[in-house]
Design a protein around this motif. Structure first.
Motif, PDB file in Angstrom:
ATOM      1  N   TYR A 122       9.213   3.216  -5.076  1.00 25.68           N
ATOM      2  CA  TYR A 122       8.469   2.395  -6.045  1.00 25.68           C
ATOM      3  C   TYR A 122       7.157   1.851  -5.203  1.00 25.68           C
ATOM      4  O   TYR A 122       7.065   0.820  -4.805  1.00 25.68           O
ATOM      5  CB  TYR A 122       9.533   1.308  -6.405  1.00 25.68           C
ATOM      6  N   ASN A 123       6.456   2.731  -5.313  1.00 25.91           N
ATOM      7  CA  ASN A 123       4.911   2.498  -4.696  1.00 25.91           C
ATOM      8  C   ASN A 123       3.865   1.809  -5.572  1.00 25.91           C
ATOM      9  O   ASN A 123       4.223   1.632  -6.726  1.00 25.91           O
ATOM     10  CB  ASN A 123       4.446   3.801  -4.048  1.00 25.91           C
ATOM     11  N   LEU A 124       2.933   1.640  -5.173  1.00 18.27           N
ATOM     12  CA  LEU A 124       1.609   0.817  -5.711  1.00 18.27           C
ATOM     13  C   LEU A 124       1.427   1.696  -7.139  1.00 18.27           C
ATOM     14  O   LEU A 124       1.357   1.305  -8.092  1.00 18.27           O
ATOM     15  CB  LEU A 124       0.551   0.697  -4.987  1.00 18.27           C
ATOM     16  N   ASP A 125       1.236   3.065  -6.793  1.00 14.82           N
ATOM     17  CA  ASP A 125       1.122   4.050  -8.008  1.00 14.82           C
ATOM     18  C   ASP A 125       2.080   3.756  -9.122  1.00 14.82           C
ATOM     19  O   ASP A 125       1.629   3.989 -10.389  1.00 14.82           O
ATOM     20  CB  ASP A 125       0.980   5.368  -7.818  1.00 14.82           C
ATOM     21  N   PHE A 126       3.264   3.954  -8.683  1.00 18.99           N
ATOM     22  CA  PHE A 126       4.305   3.683  -9.812  1.00 18.99           C
ATOM     23  C   PHE A 126       4.337   2.588 -10.652  1.00 18.99           C
ATOM     24  O   PHE A 126       4.438   2.582 -12.145  1.00 18.99           O
ATOM     25  CB  PHE A 126       5.669   3.561  -9.255  1.00 18.99           C
ATOM     26  N   TYR A 127       3.958   1.374  -9.974  1.00 22.51           N
ATOM     27  CA  TYR A 127       3.725   0.178 -10.743  1.00 22.51           C
ATOM     28  C   TYR A 127       2.566   0.042 -11.662  1.00 22.51           C
ATOM     29  O   TYR A 127       2.511  -0.704 -12.470  1.00 22.51           O
ATOM     30  CB  TYR A 127       4.045  -1.001  -9.930  1.00 22.51           C
ATOM     31  N   GLU A 150       8.165  -8.195  -1.940  1.00 21.08           N
ATOM     32  CA  GLU A 150       7.845  -6.778  -2.675  1.00 21.08           C
ATOM     33  C   GLU A 150       6.310  -6.404  -2.491  1.00 21.08           C
ATOM     34  O   GLU A 150       6.058  -5.321  -2.207  1.00 21.08           O
ATOM     35  CB  GLU A 150       8.325  -6.912  -4.031  1.00 21.08           C
ATOM     36  N   ILE A 151       5.552  -7.443  -2.618  1.00 22.64           N
ATOM     37  CA  ILE A 151       4.046  -7.354  -2.477  1.00 22.64           C
ATOM     38  C   ILE A 151       3.753  -6.905  -1.275  1.00 22.64           C
ATOM     39  O   ILE A 151       2.923  -6.159  -0.945  1.00 22.64           O
ATOM     40  CB  ILE A 151       3.044  -8.473  -2.945  1.00 22.64           C
ATOM     41  N   ASP A 152       4.234  -7.658  -0.127  1.00 22.58           N
ATOM     42  CA  ASP A 152       4.089  -6.921   1.165  1.00 22.58           C
ATOM     43  C   ASP A 152       4.413  -5.820   1.604  1.00 22.58           C
ATOM     44  O   ASP A 152       3.630  -4.990   2.056  1.00 22.58           O
ATOM     45  CB  ASP A 152       4.709  -8.017   2.058  1.00 22.58           C
ATOM     46  N   TYR A 153       5.759  -5.265   0.958  1.00 18.27           N
ATOM     47  CA  TYR A 153       6.010  -4.172   1.349  1.00 18.27           C
ATOM     48  C   TYR A 153       5.388  -2.892   0.541  1.00 18.27           C
ATOM     49  O   TYR A 153       5.078  -1.767   1.102  1.00 18.27           O
ATOM     50  CB  TYR A 153       7.532  -4.079   0.998  1.00 18.27           C
ATOM     51  N   ILE A 154       4.858  -3.182  -0.738  1.00 16.59           N
ATOM     52  CA  ILE A 154       4.062  -2.250  -1.586  1.00 16.59           C
ATOM     53  C   ILE A 154       2.809  -1.969  -0.758  1.00 16.59           C
ATOM     54  O   ILE A 154       2.297  -0.857  -0.807  1.00 16.59           O
ATOM     55  CB  ILE A 154       3.945  -2.700  -2.999  1.00 16.59           C
ATOM     56  N   PHE A 162      -2.555  -7.075   1.613  1.00 15.81           N
ATOM     57  CA  PHE A 162      -1.952  -7.534   0.565  1.00 15.81           C
ATOM     58  C   PHE A 162      -3.319  -8.116  -0.583  1.00 15.81           C
ATOM     59  O   PHE A 162      -2.704  -8.122  -1.685  1.00 15.81           O
ATOM     60  CB  PHE A 162      -1.078  -8.472   0.727  1.00 15.81           C
ATOM     61  N   LYS A 163      -4.020  -8.424   0.012  1.00 18.23           N
ATOM     62  CA  LYS A 163      -5.176  -8.898  -0.921  1.00 18.23           C
ATOM     63  C   LYS A 163      -5.867  -7.888  -1.860  1.00 18.23           C
ATOM     64  O   LYS A 163      -6.002  -8.205  -3.007  1.00 18.23           O
ATOM     65  CB  LYS A 163      -6.206  -9.894  -0.372  1.00 18.23           C
ATOM     66  N   ASP A 164      -6.022  -6.764  -1.213  1.00 19.33           N
ATOM     67  CA  ASP A 164      -6.348  -5.738  -2.143  1.00 19.33           C
ATOM     68  C   ASP A 164      -5.326  -5.153  -3.106  1.00 19.33           C
ATOM     69  O   ASP A 164      -5.580  -4.596  -4.150  1.00 19.33           O
ATOM     70  CB  ASP A 164      -6.922  -4.369  -1.293  1.00 19.33           C
ATOM     71  N   THR A 165      -4.101  -5.129  -2.518  1.00 22.70           N
ATOM     72  CA  THR A 165      -3.082  -4.750  -3.549  1.00 22.70           C
ATOM     73  C   THR A 165      -3.025  -5.845  -4.608  1.00 22.70           C
ATOM     74  O   THR A 165      -2.765  -5.430  -5.776  1.00 22.70           O
ATOM     75  CB  THR A 165      -1.741  -4.838  -2.951  1.00 22.70           C
ATOM     76  N   LEU A 204       3.573 -17.425   2.555  1.00 22.99           N
ATOM     77  CA  LEU A 204       2.741 -18.695   2.079  1.00 22.99           C
ATOM     78  C   LEU A 204       1.139 -17.907   1.834  1.00 22.99           C
ATOM     79  O   LEU A 204       0.424 -18.286   0.990  1.00 22.99           O
ATOM     80  CB  LEU A 204       2.877 -19.729   3.046  1.00 22.99           C
ATOM     81  N   GLU A 205       0.855 -16.765   2.959  1.00 20.33           N
ATOM     82  CA  GLU A 205      -0.405 -16.344   2.718  1.00 20.33           C
ATOM     83  C   GLU A 205      -0.659 -15.384   1.591  1.00 20.33           C
ATOM     84  O   GLU A 205      -1.590 -15.556   0.830  1.00 20.33           O
ATOM     85  CB  GLU A 205      -0.597 -15.240   4.004  1.00 20.33           C
TER      86      GLU A 205
END
Length: 365
Positions: A122-127, A150-154, A162-165, A204-205
């Motif tokens: 379940y990667n970034l493209d999937f979501y 999850e955001i960190d892992y993706i 993670f900011k770009d994600t 928190l970040e």
């Protein structure tokens, strides 16, 4: 002995006046109140703060959950939901998820809550593709998705910051994020109960970055395992400090540790009086987070109703039997779902005014 009792009583009285005058209490103040004030005093203070912020309103929304997978690379000791073994878990495809939405949307739901395991399939493209499909079919549906973990892992799967994600997810349809994965921020406790998971600092970040992008979020705290009272208050302090900076948290949600089907099952669950004190002190201390939520699928309906008198002003939503996270951990709510009329009746019978909200706490007509 009497001098000590007098000094304790005097300090409690001082802190009562401090809270009632609308002044912020410090971390040491909150620990002192938790350990020395009677439950009756904590109740009165929390109720007073709730009334000052939200009046007689108790909020709810029409929502449902989708948990795409419980196959997870993390192996947290407290978790009863995830599995490392694919044959023991489930994995939903885009079509599976869209079919669930089609089935549930007729109820008038306004919010879709998506969380699940950290799974490399379940990667970034999937979501991003999924979110685009959802928004095309149901543009009115608010997508609240992904814990910071999850955001960190993706992000790591995609090789992105993670900011770009978060930017990419927002452009694809992400509207807000829930507050899960916070657990307890104390590093020593975290090392014991979820050593492989995203750190409290990174959690928190990620929320700070989301807030700066205009993505509001919630915040949680897992209580009732190996943490101390001070661990809890210091956890809340870090949330309060970030809220001072960003104003991006909508609600705080204390989550009670449930001890079934996990590696911390030898730890007794917190008694009811502990639940009441945790929620009351949360409302007293977190003066800048507007809403305190009792997540009834985890606590049970009866305790959630009781907590309306201990500072709680939000009961989450209808859920529609769509989450397994707490039923797998031993919650009394095996099939968590309530009709709108059930929620309204619970609120009215407790002496409050039901207020249907959207995901950002705007009142719905």
């Amino acid at each position: 002995m009497s001098n000590h009792s007098n000094s304790v009583s005097e300090k409690v009285d001082f802190l009562i006046k401090k809270v009632n005058s609308g002044n912020r209490i410090l971390t040491d103040d909150a620990v002192f109140l938790y350990e020395n004030a009677s439950l009756g005093i904590l109740t009165e203070l929390a109720f007073s703060v709730k009334n000052r912020i939200n009046g007689r309103y108790v909020y709810y929304n029409k929502n449902f959950h989708i948990e795409p997978t419980n196959v997870c690379v993390f192996n947290c000791d407290f978790c009863s939901f995830s599995t490392l073994e694919e044959e023991k878990g489930w994995k939903n495809s885009h079509d599976d998820i869209l079919n669930i939405i089609e089935e549930k949307i007729s109820s008038g739901a306004r919010e879709l809550h998506i969380t699940g395991g950290a799974n490399p399939s379940y990667n970034l493209d999937f979501y991003t593709e999924l979110f685009k499909h959802i928004k095309k079919l149901y543009p009115f549906l608010h997508i609240k998705a992904f814990t910071a973990v999850e955001i960190d892992y993706i992000s790591k799967l995609a090789g992105l910051d993670f900011k770009d994600t978060l930017k990419i997810l927002k452009e694809s349809g992400l509207d807000s994020i829930p507050g899960g994965g916070a657990e307890i921020f104390d590093e020593e406790v975290r090392e014991i109960i979820c050593s492989k998971k995203t750190s409290g600092k990174r959690w928190l970040e990620i929320h700070e970055a989301a807030h700066k992008l205009g993505i509001n979020s919630n915040a949680t705290m897992l209580y009732g395992h190996i943490e101390t009272v001070r661990n809890r208050i210091e956890h809340m302090e870090r949330l309060r400090n970030l809220q001072d900076k960003t104003k991006g948290f909508n609600a705080f949600i204390p989550l009670k540790f449930k001890n079934k089907n996990n590696r911390l099952s030898s730890i007794p669950e917190a008694p009811l009086i502990e639940d009441l004190k945790v929620f009351a002190i949360s409302r007293i201390f977190l003066d800048n987070i507007p809403h305190l939520k009792a997540y009834w699928p985890m606590l049970g309906k009866d305790i959630a109703r009781l907590l309306l008198h201990f500072g709680v002003d939000d009961l989450d939503g209808t859920i529609q039997n769509t989450t397994k996270i707490y039923s797998m951990a031993g919650s009394s709510e095996d099939n968590p779902g309530m009709s709108e009329e059930d929620i309204k009746s619970m609120i009215i019978s407790s002496g409050f005014v039901p207020a249907e909200r959207d995901s950002l706490y705007n009142l719905v007509s």
